[in-house]
Design a protein around this motif. Structure first.
Motif, PDB file in Angstrom:
ATOM      1  N   HIS A   1      10.689   5.603 -12.298  1.00 43.48           N
ATOM      2  CA  HIS A   1      10.200   5.772 -11.337  1.00 43.48           C
ATOM      3  C   HIS A   1      10.248   7.073 -10.068  1.00 43.48           C
ATOM      4  O   HIS A   1       9.922   6.612  -8.874  1.00 43.48           O
ATOM      5  N   PRO A   2      10.477   7.941 -10.514  1.00 44.11           N
ATOM      6  CA  PRO A   2      10.956   9.314  -9.525  1.00 44.11           C
ATOM      7  C   PRO A   2       9.871   9.247  -8.900  1.00 44.11           C
ATOM      8  O   PRO A   2      10.312   9.674  -7.199  1.00 44.11           O
ATOM      9  N   ARG A   3       8.304   9.396  -8.650  1.00 43.40           N
ATOM     10  CA  ARG A   3       7.354   9.405  -8.024  1.00 43.40           C
ATOM     11  C   ARG A   3       7.762   8.740  -6.741  1.00 43.40           C
ATOM     12  O   ARG A   3       6.369   8.538  -5.782  1.00 43.40           O
ATOM     13  N   ARG A   4       8.427   7.170  -6.980  1.00 44.62           N
ATOM     14  CA  ARG A   4       8.262   5.887  -5.831  1.00 44.62           C
ATOM     15  C   ARG A   4       9.006   6.757  -4.535  1.00 44.62           C
ATOM     16  O   ARG A   4       8.779   5.358  -3.725  1.00 44.62           O
ATOM     17  N   LEU A   5       9.798   7.532  -5.142  1.00 41.27           N
ATOM     18  CA  LEU A   5      10.877   7.603  -4.232  1.00 41.27           C
ATOM     19  C   LEU A   5      10.644   8.574  -2.928  1.00 41.27           C
ATOM     20  O   LEU A   5      10.262  10.124  -3.793  1.00 41.27           O
TER      21      LEU A   5
ATOM     22  N   GLY B   1       0.398  -1.395   0.046  1.00 43.06           N
ATOM     23  CA  GLY B   1       0.359   0.448   0.039  1.00 43.06           C
ATOM     24  C   GLY B   1       0.986   1.412  -0.089  1.00 43.06           C
ATOM     25  O   GLY B   1       0.369   2.287   0.553  1.00 43.06           O
ATOM     26  N   LEU B   2       1.932   1.237  -0.282  1.00 41.50           N
ATOM     27  CA  LEU B   2       3.236   2.249  -0.598  1.00 41.50           C
ATOM     28  C   LEU B   2       3.025   3.171  -2.388  1.00 41.50           C
ATOM     29  O   LEU B   2       3.871   2.106  -2.687  1.00 41.50           O
ATOM     30  N   GLU B   3       2.662   4.017  -2.065  1.00 40.22           N
ATOM     31  CA  GLU B   3       2.485   5.572  -3.205  1.00 40.22           C
ATOM     32  C   GLU B   3       4.016   5.688  -3.528  1.00 40.22           C
ATOM     33  O   GLU B   3       4.416   5.502  -4.498  1.00 40.22           O
ATOM     34  N   THR B   4       4.609   5.820  -2.198  1.00 36.89           N
ATOM     35  CA  THR B   4       6.082   6.888  -1.991  1.00 36.89           C
ATOM     36  C   THR B   4       7.057   6.076  -1.010  1.00 36.89           C
ATOM     37  O   THR B   4       5.670   5.414  -0.135  1.00 36.89           O
ATOM     38  N   ALA B   5       8.221   5.645  -0.345  1.00 37.30           N
ATOM     39  CA  ALA B   5       8.342   5.456   0.129  1.00 37.30           C
ATOM     40  C   ALA B   5       9.691   6.400   0.286  1.00 37.30           C
ATOM     41  O   ALA B   5      10.225   6.524  -0.817  1.00 37.30           O
TER      42      ALA B   5
END
Length: 280
Positions: free
Chosen positions: A115-119, A92-96
């Motif tokens: 995929h920079p939006r994930r960080l 359930g992590l869009e980003t982390a």
């Protein structure tokens, strides 16, 4: 030694061992080769104690995760990126916050570029980068043929990789008295020995990091922390300074009396630096 990736989930039909600890902002820990999530065992409690929710897993083909028999299954750095993304979706992590060691750092670099939006942030610890791998010693072994290495007697295999793993730390005695035998068990025996070469060593190809090398400055869009062992015999500290120069705004800490497996040599310091970075 007890595993810390104790849950399992199917990702694209492959079983991945994973674990989640604590509550708070999410951190995802990525291990490298030839280790497993076990390398974080002394870091996780400190991150949890600081108020973070820690997510970890064994890469496909590593540790307690599935070792696919089909040789067409890709377990390279590039192929591990969609596994990571699918796991983040499962959690359930869009980003982390991503914290990565060794080969995990190659995965993290590709995730950050494509995929920079994930960080939320990125911490790279003694990671592979550019053309930093395989080492000359490993390259020579690969050139002599992996099939021969797969078939050497178990005792010879274990002795060779025992010596190899001990060069990854500054304090061999500490590793010998803790996780060394478990690491060897993962890469030895009737499954582990062949798996090491099929799922790990045959993918020691710098093309995966060279493909994103020119785009590393893009990682400067997020906070980036670099941590390196001053005595890293596997990934020279020169690469830490190169990454520091190429990633705008990045911060670098070099740890004395510390080798390549820095979470083994200096887990307390690793945790402290990560926590200070994230709070800052």
């Amino acid at each position: 030694m007890n595993p810390i990736a104790t849950d399992n989930v199917l990702i694209d039909g492959k079983r991945i061992a994973h674990g989640v600890y604590g509550q708070g902002e999410p951190i995802v820990l990525l291990h490298g080769t030839p280790s497993s999530s076990l390398i974080w065992r002394n870091v996780v409690p400190r991150l949890v104690g600081a108020g973070y929710r820690v997510h970890l897993f064994d890469l496909l083909g590593y540790g307690h995760s599935e070792r696919p028999r089909d040789p067409s299954v890709d377990t390279s750095i590039s192929a591990q990126v969609p596994v990571l993304e699918a796991l983040m979706d499962h959690w359930g992590l869009e980003t982390a916050h991503i914290v990565a060691h060794d080969f995990g750092g190659g995965i993290a670099q590709r995730l950050g570029v494509f995929h920079p939006r994930r960080l939320q942030s990125l911490t790279l610890i003694d990671v592979v980068s550019y053309d930093s791998y395989p080492s000359p010693r490993t390259r020579q072994q690969m050139a002599s043929g992996l099939e021969r290495l797969i078939k050497v007697p178990d005792s010879e295999h274990r002795a060779h990789f025992r010596e190899w793993l001990l060069t990854a730390v500054h304090d061999p005695q500490r590793l010998e008295s803790s996780a060394l035998e478990t690491y060897l068990d993962f890469i030895s025996g009737p499954i582990g020995q062949a798996s090491l070469f099929q799922h790990q060593i045959r993918h020691y190809d710098p093309k995966h990091t060279m493909e994103v090398a020119a785009r590393l400055p893009e990682l400067g869009r997020i906070p980036v922390k670099l941590i390196w062992g001053a005595h890293d015999a596997w990934q020279s500290v020169d690469y830490a300074h190169r990454l520091h120069a190429d990633i705008p705004g990045s911060d670098l800490s070099v740890l004395e009396e510390c080798g390549h497996f820095s979470p083994e040599d200096r887990p307390e310091e690793i945790a402290r630096l990560v926590i200070e970075f994230l709070k800052r």
